[in-house]
Scaffold this active site. Sequence first.
Site, mmCIF file in Angstrom:
data_model
loop_
_atom_site.group_PDB
_atom_site.id
_atom_site.type_symbol
_atom_site.label_atom_id
_atom_site.label_comp_id
_atom_site.label_asym_id
_atom_site.label_seq_id
_atom_site.Cartn_x
_atom_site.Cartn_y
_atom_site.Cartn_z
ATOM 1 N N ASP A 179 8.660 0.503 4.004
ATOM 2 C CA ASP A 179 8.295 0.192 2.623
ATOM 3 C C ASP A 179 8.001 -1.300 2.529
ATOM 4 O OD1 ASP A 179 8.103 -0.125 -0.114
ATOM 5 O OD2 ASP A 179 10.064 0.707 -0.582
ATOM 6 N N SER A 236 11.243 1.358 -7.973
ATOM 7 C CA SER A 236 10.037 0.578 -7.731
ATOM 8 C C SER A 236 9.760 -0.344 -8.920
ATOM 9 C CB SER A 236 8.877 1.522 -7.430
ATOM 10 O OG SER A 236 7.786 0.833 -6.873
ATOM 11 N N HIS A 267 9.004 4.514 0.955
ATOM 12 C CA HIS A 267 8.973 4.416 -0.500
ATOM 13 C C HIS A 267 8.819 5.825 -1.089
ATOM 14 C CE1 HIS A 267 8.492 1.685 -3.917
ATOM 15 N NE2 HIS A 267 7.606 2.537 -4.413
#
Length: 376
Positions: A301, A206, A331
Amino acid sequence: MIKLTRRAGLMLPLGLMAACAAQPEMLPPADPTGRAEPEMRALLDSLQSLRGKPIETLSPAEARLQPGMADAVKARLRQLGRPVAPRPVPVVQDIEIPGNGGPLAARVYIPAEPPRAGQPARPLMPLIVYYHGGGFVIGSLDAYDASARALAMESQAVVIAVHYRQAPENKFPAAHEDAYVAYRWALQNAAQFGADLTRVAVVGESAGGNLAINVAMAARESRAPLPVAMGLIYPVAGTDMTTPSYQANANAKPLNAAMMRWFMGHYTSLPAEAQDTRLNVYGRAELTGLPKAIIITAGIDPLQSDGMLLAQRLQASGVSVVAQDYPTVTHEFFGVDPTLLATAGAAQRFMAGELRSAFALPAPAVVAPVATRRGR
């Protein structure tokens, strides 16, 4: 909920009134998209059972206290009557790394016991410098401990997981500066952990994926040793929040579009900073001369398009890219216990296999880009 007038309420038996008052609170669906595979849905149910508040409605201090996917994994394991102990790694050691704004917390994972007295030294292992996620605002070494453990054991590499200064206390580009300082420190100190400084990769999830590619770009520009590979797990690679995946997954869990706006708002000081090449990577950064990129994306996501667009830009810039999308997970899936989510195990093995292939090749030469566009 059934609504009663005061008179009607007085006429009901006490037991029935108590039953009406005790109706359970209606919660939004754990998987608003309806696309999660059964194992992923069970984890989302566990996360919802922890009653976390929407991150985008909280202060950063409050947000850092909310349950995340690591907590959902433990809740699911307890529900199944199974132990919640982390994946065993022979050596796990907390350390500090000197940083520009003070010491940076880090954690070292070594997938082999140290040799005993009288035994020959073991061969040097590859090294992974790992950056956790959390939108540059939340996240911690503990929250992403499972990912680091999986990388160490599956790749048979020493992993140094690095924490970094977070916003809004430390605005852009504090986290980026810390990430590069930690990479340079890791190169200089690899030997003390039994690692080979010529076989170093950067990996991040991320926001950490954004930091990982930025470390490689900073190394290229300063003509420092390049990592042999960049592991970019659902990376924050741009600042366009109107991409197809932002629209399709605007209300997804555990990450949604409103959270991403909240993260970016806290990390940046001015709207113009969103166009800095370090944040708008696929849109504006010079990507030539970077090492192999291993990109993992999740179908549920908002950041799925970021990873895909980045892969396209890297390939167009002559960078070797291998990419894998996992369409029925969300995610934060990467570090999940594979016994709870088989797709997580597949992603961990995919990343590790590609890293091992990169470690087996000669170290990449520094190739300076024709012209860089760093900054705003």
